[in-house]
Scaffold this active site. Structure first.
Site: not given
Ligand code: NAD
Ligand code: UFG
Length: 353
Positions: A132, A157, A161
Site C-alpha cells: 500500500s 495496519y 504492510k
C-alpha cells in the site's frame, strides 16, 4: 498430434472474494488463467465468487479457508498445480487496526508467513503481495517513487504492510529461487462496468468513494469533508484514485514479469494524477446527476495533505498504465451502488445496520 496444447496456468488468489481480489480474478480468467480462491469471508461474501463466474462464464475453485490454516493450505497445494500466488487476504481498516492491533498483526503477518511456508514446501516460489501507499512516510516530495522513504507508519495496519514487505524481501534474499513482487496500491475506487462486483464495506464506510456512494443512495445524509485548510488548491486532501479494473490489469502485467524474473521488486500502482475531495464530489455529481450534500469538518488524524504516485517504473518495466479516468471511476462506483444498494447484502452485520 499436429499442435502443442497450451498449458493453462493456475493462480492462487488469497482474499479473492474481496474488492480488489474479485476484480483481479475476472481479469485473470479473461486473460486465460485458471483461478483458485482462498477466502475466509471475514470481510466479503461468497456471492462475489458467483458473480466472478457470471461475468466470465468460467468456473473458479473456491475454498472458504483461513490463510493461517497451514493444513488446509497443504491440501489445496496438493490438489491444484499452482504456479503463483497473489496475496490479497488481510484486514485493512486503519481505525480498527488502532483499536485491535493484535488481531491485525496476527492476521496480516501470519497469513503472509504461513502462505509463504506452504508455497516453499510445495515448490511454488512466485508471489505478488498487496502492499500500500501507506508504507511511504509521505515526507518526500510528490510524486512518490518506489525508492521514496518508507516507514514511520501512523497505525498498525500500515506497519503490517511494512513488515510483510520486509519478510518477503528477506525471504527473497535468502533463497534466490523466489520471485517476489511488492505492489503498492494507491486509492482504488470504481467497480466492474457490469455492476455485478464492487466494494461492499461493513457498516459506515471509512473511505471516501463508498461514503459518497452511500450518501447518493440515501443511506447516509451527507459527506463529512475532513478539512478544507490544507495547502492544496481547494484546501481539501489530494489522493491518487485508480479504477479497480486498472489495478486488476496491473496484476496480470505483474504476473508476466514475475514469471520471467527472480528476486524482489516493488512497483507503484497508481495513475500519477492527484484529485481533491471536492474534485471527486464534483465529478460524481456531474456523471451521475445526483447531488452530494457535504459539510466541512475537522481534519482526520493521520491524514497527509497530498499523496500521489509516480507510475513511471510500472510503465517502463511492467508495460502497464491506468486507462480509466475519474469520470469512469465515479460512473462505475455509482452503477455498482445503484444496482446493489445494500452491497451483496448477505452478511450478518448488514442486517444490523
Ligand atoms: P477486502 O477486505 O475487500 O479484501 C480482503 C479479503 O481478504 C476479504 O475478502 C477477506 O474476507 C479476506 N481475508 C482477510 N483475512 C483473511 C484470512 N485470514 N484468511 C482468508 N481470507 C482473509 O480488501 P481489498 O480492498 O480488496 O484489499 C485487498 C488487499 O489490498 C488487502 O491486503 C489490502 O490491505 C490491500 N490494499 C487495499 C487498499 C484499498 O484502498 N482497498 C489500498 C492498499 C492496499
Ligand atoms: N475523506 C473525507 N471524508 C470521508 C472519507 C475520506 O473527506 O468520509 C478524505 C480524506 O481525508 C482523504 C481522502 O478523502 O483526503 C481519501 O480518504 P480515504 O479514506 O478514501 O483514503 P486514504 O488515502 O486515507 O487511505 C486509503 C486506505 C489506506 C491506504 C491508502 C493508500 O484507507 O489503507 O488509501 O492506498 F493505505
Amino acid at each position: 498430434m499436429g499442435f502443442l496444447a497450451k498449458k493453462i496456468m493456475t493462480v492462487l488468489v488469497t482474499g479473492g472474494a474481496g474488492f480488489i481480489g474479485s476484480h483481479t480474478c475476472v481479469e485473470l480468467l479473461n486473460s486465460g488463467y485458471d483461478v483458485v480462491i482462498i477466502d475466509n469471508l471475514v470481510n466479503s461474501s461468497a456471492k462475489a465468487v458467483d458473480r466472478i463466474e457470471q461475468i466470465t462464464g468460467k468456473k473458479v475453485a473456491f475454498y472458504e479457508v483461513d490463510v493461517r490454516n497451514r493444513a488446509a493450505l497443504d491440501r489445496i497445494f496438493e490438489r491444484h498445480a499452482i504456479s503463483c500466488a497473489i496475496h490479497f487476504a488481510g484486514l485493512k481498516a486503519v481505525g480498527e487496526s488502532v483499536q485491535m492491533p493484535l488481531e491485525y498483526y496476527d492476521n496480516n503477518l501470519f497469513c503472509t508467513v504461513r502462505l509463504c511456508e506452504a508455497m516453499r514446501d510445495h515448490g511454488c516460489k512466485n508471489i505478488i503481495f498487496s502492499s500500500s501507499a501507506t508504507v511511504y512516510t509521505g515526507t518526500d516530495p510528490m510524486p512518490l517513487r518506489e525508492d521514496s522513504i518508507t516507514g514511520g507508519c501512523t497505525n498498525p495496519y500500515g506497519w503490517t504492510k511494512y513488515m510483510s514487505e520486509q519478510i518477503l524481501r528477506d525471504m527473497a534474499k535468502a533463497d534466490s529461487d523466489w520471485s517476489v513482487l511488492l505492489l503498492r496500491y494507491f486509492n482504488p475506487i470504481g467497480a466492474h462496468p457490469s455492476g455485478l462486483i464492487g466494494e461492499d464495506p461493513r457498516g459506515i464506510p471509512n473511505n471516501l468513494m463508498p461514503y459518497i456512494s452511500q450518501v447518493a443512495i440515501g443511506r447516509l445524509p451527507y459527506l463529512n469533508v475532513f478539512g478544507d485548510d490544507y495547502d492544496t488548491p481547494d484546501g481539501t486532501g489530494i489522493r491518487d484514485y485508480i479504477h479497480v479494473c486498472d489495478l486488476a490489469s496491473g496484476h496480470v502485467a505483474a504476473i508476466r514479469y514475475m514469471l520471467e524474473h527472480r528476486g524482489e521488486s516493488v512497483f507503484n500502482l497508481g495513475t500519477g494524477q492527484g484529485y481533491s475531495v471536492l474534485d471527486i464530489v464534483k465529478s460524481f455529481e456531474r456523471v451521475t446527476g445526483v447531488k452530494i450534500p457535504y459539510k466541512i469538518g475537522a481534519r482526520r488524524a493521520g491524514d497527509l495533505p497530498v499523496t500521489y504516485a509516480s507510475p513511471d517504473k510500472s510503465a517502463a518495466i511492467l508495460g502497464w498504465k491506468a486507462k480509466y479516468d475519474l469520470d469512469d471511476m465515479c460512473r462505475d462506483s455509482w452503477n455498482w451502488q445503484k444496482k446493489n444498494p445494500n452491497g451483496y447484502g448477505d452478511r450478518a452485520q448488514d442486517s444490523q445496520e
